[in-house]
Design a protein around this motif. Structure first.
Motif, PDB file in Angstrom:
ATOM      1  N   LEU A   1       2.851   9.909  28.427  1.00 27.39           N
ATOM      2  CA  LEU A   1       1.979  11.040  28.785  1.00 27.39           C
ATOM      3  C   LEU A   1       0.794  11.126  27.823  1.00 27.39           C
ATOM      4  O   LEU A   1      -0.338  11.377  28.243  1.00 27.39           O
ATOM      5  CB  LEU A   1       2.775  12.350  28.797  1.00 27.39           C
ATOM      6  CG  LEU A   1       3.831  12.451  29.910  1.00 27.39           C
ATOM      7  CD1 LEU A   1       4.683  13.700  29.735  1.00 27.39           C
ATOM      8  CD2 LEU A   1       3.178  12.453  31.294  1.00 27.39           C
ATOM      9  N   ASP A   2       1.038  10.903  26.537  1.00 25.24           N
ATOM     10  CA  ASP A   2      -0.060  10.940  25.559  1.00 25.24           C
ATOM     11  C   ASP A   2      -1.080   9.829  25.831  1.00 25.24           C
ATOM     12  O   ASP A   2      -2.272   9.995  25.607  1.00 25.24           O
ATOM     13  CB  ASP A   2       0.483  10.790  24.126  1.00 25.24           C
ATOM     14  CG  ASP A   2       1.275  12.021  23.697  1.00 25.24           C
ATOM     15  OD1 ASP A   2       1.177  13.059  24.377  1.00 25.24           O
ATOM     16  OD2 ASP A   2       2.013  11.930  22.685  1.00 25.24           O
ATOM     17  N   ALA A   3      -0.578   8.677  26.290  1.00 20.51           N
ATOM     18  CA  ALA A   3      -1.479   7.542  26.532  1.00 20.51           C
ATOM     19  C   ALA A   3      -2.348   7.773  27.767  1.00 20.51           C
ATOM     20  O   ALA A   3      -3.492   7.313  27.822  1.00 20.51           O
ATOM     21  CB  ALA A   3      -0.665   6.257  26.706  1.00 20.51           C
ATOM     22  N   TYR A   4      -1.823   8.482  28.765  1.00 23.64           N
ATOM     23  CA  TYR A   4      -2.545   8.627  30.032  1.00 23.64           C
ATOM     24  C   TYR A   4      -3.167  10.013  30.220  1.00 23.64           C
ATOM     25  O   TYR A   4      -3.769  10.278  31.247  1.00 23.64           O
ATOM     26  CB  TYR A   4      -1.619   8.253  31.204  1.00 23.64           C
ATOM     27  CG  TYR A   4      -1.379   6.756  31.219  1.00 23.64           C
ATOM     28  CD1 TYR A   4      -2.213   5.926  31.963  1.00 23.64           C
ATOM     29  CD2 TYR A   4      -0.376   6.172  30.452  1.00 23.64           C
ATOM     30  CE1 TYR A   4      -2.033   4.553  31.953  1.00 23.64           C
ATOM     31  CE2 TYR A   4      -0.195   4.805  30.428  1.00 23.64           C
ATOM     32  CZ  TYR A   4      -1.028   3.999  31.184  1.00 23.64           C
ATOM     33  OH  TYR A   4      -0.877   2.637  31.165  1.00 23.64           O
ATOM     34  N   ASP A   5      -2.966  10.890  29.221  1.00 23.83           N
ATOM     35  CA  ASP A   5      -3.639  12.194  29.260  1.00 23.83           C
ATOM     36  C   ASP A   5      -4.010  12.534  27.825  1.00 23.83           C
ATOM     37  O   ASP A   5      -3.489  13.467  27.231  1.00 23.83           O
ATOM     38  CB  ASP A   5      -2.698  13.248  29.874  1.00 23.83           C
ATOM     39  CG  ASP A   5      -3.459  14.518  30.236  1.00 23.83           C
ATOM     40  OD1 ASP A   5      -4.698  14.517  30.101  1.00 23.83           O
ATOM     41  OD2 ASP A   5      -2.814  15.493  30.658  1.00 23.83           O
ATOM     42  N   ASP A   6      -4.938  11.757  27.261  1.00 27.42           N
ATOM     43  CA  ASP A   6      -5.254  11.859  25.831  1.00 27.42           C
ATOM     44  C   ASP A   6      -5.928  13.181  25.515  1.00 27.42           C
ATOM     45  O   ASP A   6      -6.588  13.775  26.372  1.00 27.42           O
ATOM     46  CB  ASP A   6      -6.161  10.683  25.430  1.00 27.42           C
ATOM     47  CG  ASP A   6      -7.487  10.741  26.158  1.00 27.42           C
ATOM     48  OD1 ASP A   6      -8.437  11.285  25.604  1.00 27.42           O
ATOM     49  OD2 ASP A   6      -7.572  10.251  27.308  1.00 27.42           O
ATOM     50  N   ASN A   7      -5.750  13.613  24.262  1.00 29.85           N
ATOM     51  CA  ASN A   7      -6.247  14.950  23.896  1.00 29.85           C
ATOM     52  C   ASN A   7      -7.768  14.995  23.718  1.00 29.85           C
ATOM     53  O   ASN A   7      -8.341  16.053  23.548  1.00 29.85           O
ATOM     54  CB  ASN A   7      -5.504  15.501  22.673  1.00 29.85           C
ATOM     55  CG  ASN A   7      -5.617  14.566  21.493  1.00 29.85           C
ATOM     56  OD1 ASN A   7      -6.496  13.692  21.483  1.00 29.85           O
ATOM     57  ND2 ASN A   7      -4.724  14.704  20.513  1.00 29.85           N
ATOM     58  N   GLN A   8      -8.434  13.852  23.786  1.00 34.05           N
ATOM     59  CA  GLN A   8      -9.911  13.883  23.744  1.00 34.05           C
ATOM     60  C   GLN A   8     -10.514  13.906  25.151  1.00 34.05           C
ATOM     61  O   GLN A   8     -11.740  13.937  25.313  1.00 34.05           O
ATOM     62  CB  GLN A   8     -10.426  12.666  22.993  1.00 34.05           C
ATOM     63  CG  GLN A   8     -10.046  12.706  21.523  1.00 34.05           C
ATOM     64  CD  GLN A   8     -10.441  11.415  20.828  1.00 34.05           C
ATOM     65  OE1 GLN A   8     -11.571  10.963  20.913  1.00 34.05           O
ATOM     66  NE2 GLN A   8      -9.485  10.815  20.150  1.00 34.05           N
ATOM     67  N   GLY A   9      -9.665  13.798  26.152  1.00 33.25           N
ATOM     68  CA  GLY A   9     -10.148  13.894  27.538  1.00 33.25           C
ATOM     69  C   GLY A   9     -10.873  12.649  28.046  1.00 33.25           C
ATOM     70  O   GLY A   9     -11.575  12.710  29.054  1.00 33.25           O
ATOM     71  N   VAL A  10     -10.708  11.523  27.358  1.00 36.18           N
ATOM     72  CA  VAL A  10     -11.412  10.302  27.804  1.00 36.18           C
ATOM     73  C   VAL A  10     -10.809   9.793  29.120  1.00 36.18           C
ATOM     74  O   VAL A  10     -11.541   9.416  30.052  1.00 36.18           O
ATOM     75  CB  VAL A  10     -11.358   9.187  26.727  1.00 36.18           C
ATOM     76  CG1 VAL A  10     -12.202   7.987  27.153  1.00 36.18           C
ATOM     77  CG2 VAL A  10     -11.835   9.699  25.385  1.00 36.18           C
ATOM     78  N   THR A  11      -9.481   9.812  29.215  1.00 32.41           N
ATOM     79  CA  THR A  11      -8.843   9.330  30.447  1.00 32.41           C
ATOM     80  C   THR A  11      -9.186  10.258  31.614  1.00 32.41           C
ATOM     81  O   THR A  11      -9.401   9.798  32.743  1.00 32.41           O
ATOM     82  CB  THR A  11      -7.311   9.225  30.263  1.00 32.41           C
ATOM     83  OG1 THR A  11      -7.059   8.494  29.063  1.00 32.41           O
ATOM     84  CG2 THR A  11      -6.665   8.502  31.428  1.00 32.41           C
TER      85      THR A  11
END
Ligand code: AVI
Length: 321
Positions: free
Chosen positions: A205-215
Motif C-alpha cells: 500500500l505504501d508503494a502504490y499510494d505514496d505519501n507525496q502523492g506522486v503515484t
C-alpha cells in the motif's frame, strides 16, 4: 544500425493514436469501467514513473537493481558469450548498462520501446559508450508482437524483461506474451525477467499510494492525456486515486474514483459516472517464485536460475525455451 523510415514511423503513430481512442472509448463503455495501464506512459507519465522509481516507498526498482548488481557475474555467465540482448520496454536502458558491462563479448543490443524519441536518444548515447556493440532500436508495442532483424537469427538471443512489467498483465495475457518470447529466444538463448513477489500488505500500500502523492498524480495523468489527445473534458480534480490490495488475486489494483455524480465527454461520446464509481486503471500482480515458474511453464519456458534479495521482495529469473 537502424534504418527508421519516417513513413513507417508516421504509420505507427497514426495506428497507435487510433488504438488509444478505440481502447479508451471501449474501456469507458464497459461495466466496470476500465482503462489499459499501458497508456500511462506519455511524456509526463514517463517522467512521473521515473519519479516513482526514486521514492523510498517504491521498493521494486532499487531492489531489482541491487539484485542485478549483487549477481552481475553469475547473470552474465548464465547468459553467456556473444549474446544478442533484446530488451522489452527499454525506456532509458539504465539497468541495462550494468548488465551489458557484465556480459562476455555481447553481439548486439536491441532495445524495444513504444516511445520513439526516448528510444532513439537512448540508442545514440549507448552507441557512444559501447562503440563495439551493434545497437539496433525497434519502435514497437511489445504487447502486440514485432519482428526481429534476420541477421541475428542464429545468434544466442536473450530477451531481457526487467521492472516486473509482466505483473501488469492479466495471467492469460502474461502466458501469451511469455509464449511469444519463448518463440523468439532460440536454443542457445533465454529469458531474463524481473518479477515482483507477494509481501506484507502495508509495504504494497505504501508503494502504490505514496505519501507525496506522486503515484496519485501518475494515475490521474491518464485523464489529462485523454483530455488532450482525445478532446475530452475530464475534471481531473473530481477523480481520486485509489490503491487496494486484492489478497485473493495477489495483486495491487489502481482505480480513479469519481468524487461526484458527473458526465464526461470524450470526442463525440458521453459517459456518466455515479458518485464513488471507479475506473480500473492498473493491476500489478505479485507472484511467488513457484507460481511464476508454473505460469512460464505453460508458455514453454523452464526455469534455470533465480536470484532474490534478502527480504524476498523481488526475483530476477532466468528461463530457457
Ligand atoms: C511498470 N510497472 C511494473 C509498475 C508497477 O509497479 O506495477 C507501474 C506502477 N504503477 C504504480 N506505480 C508503479
Amino acid at each position: 544500425n537502424p534504418v527508421l523510415f519516417s513513413a513507417e514511423s508516421t504509420a505507427l503513430a497514426d495506428d497507435s493514436e487510433f488504438r488509444f481512442q478505440q481502447d479508451v472509448l471501449a474501456g469507458l463503455a464497459k461495466t466496470p469501467k476500465h482503462l489499459p495501464c499501458k497508456y500511462f506512459y506519455d511524456e509526463r507519465g514517463s517522467k512521473l514513473f521515473d519519479e516513482i522509481c526514486e521514492l523510498d516507498s517504491y521498493y521494486p526498482t532499487r531492489t531489482e537493481t541491487q539484485i542485478m548488481i549483487d549477481n552481475a557475474d553469475a547473470i552474465g555467465r548464465r547468459i553467456g558469450a556473444g549474446a544478442v540482448l533484446v530488451e522489452y520496454g527499454s525506456g532509458s536502458s539504465t539497468k541495462t548498462r550494468k548488465l551489458l558491462d557484465h556480459l562476455p563479448d555481447p553481439t548486439a543490443y536491441i532495445p524495444v520501446d513504444i516511445s520513439e524519441g526516448h528510444l532513439l536518444m537512448t540508442a545514440d548515447r549507448l552507441r557512444l559508450d559501447y562503440p563495439d556493440l551493434d545497437i539496433h532500436p525497434i519502435v514497437a508495442d511489445f504487447t502486440q508482437g514485432f519482428d526481429l532483424p534476420e541477421v541475428y537469427r542464429d545468434a544466442p538471443l536473450t530477451v531481457y524483461f526487467p521492472g516486473s512489467t509482466i505483473g501488469n498483465l492479466e495471467s492469460s495475457d502474461a502466458v501469451d506474451l511469455l509464449g511469444r518470447i519463448a518463440g523468439q529466444c532460440n536454443a542457445q538463448g533465454g529469458l531474463l525477467i524481473g518479477v515482483d513477489l507477494d509481501k506484507d500488505e502495508q509495504v504494497l500500500l505504501d508503494a502504490y499510494d505514496d505519501n507525496q502523492g506522486v503515484t496519485a498524480e501518475f494515475n490521474r495523468n491518464l485523464l489529462h492525456r485523454i483530455n488532450r489527445e482525445l478532446n475530452a473534458n475530464f475534471a481531473v480534480e473530481r477523480f481520486k486515486h485509489v490503491a487496494i490490495y486484492n489478497r485473493g488475486e495477489s495483486r495491487m489494483e489502481l482505480y480513479l474514483e469519481s468524487c461526484v455524480e458527473q458526465v464526461v465527454v470524450v470526442g463525440d461520446s458521453q459517459f456518466a459516472f455515479r458518485q464513488g464509481e471507479r475506473i480500473l486503471t492498473e493491476y500489478s500482480h505479485k507472484y511467488n517464485v513457484t507460481r511464476f515458474a508454473e505460469l512460464a511453464l505453460q508458455a514453454g519456458l523452464g526455469v534455470d536460475e533465480v536470484w532474490t534479495d534478502a527480504n524476498g521482495y523481488f526475483a530476477v529469473m532466468h528461463f530457457s525455451a
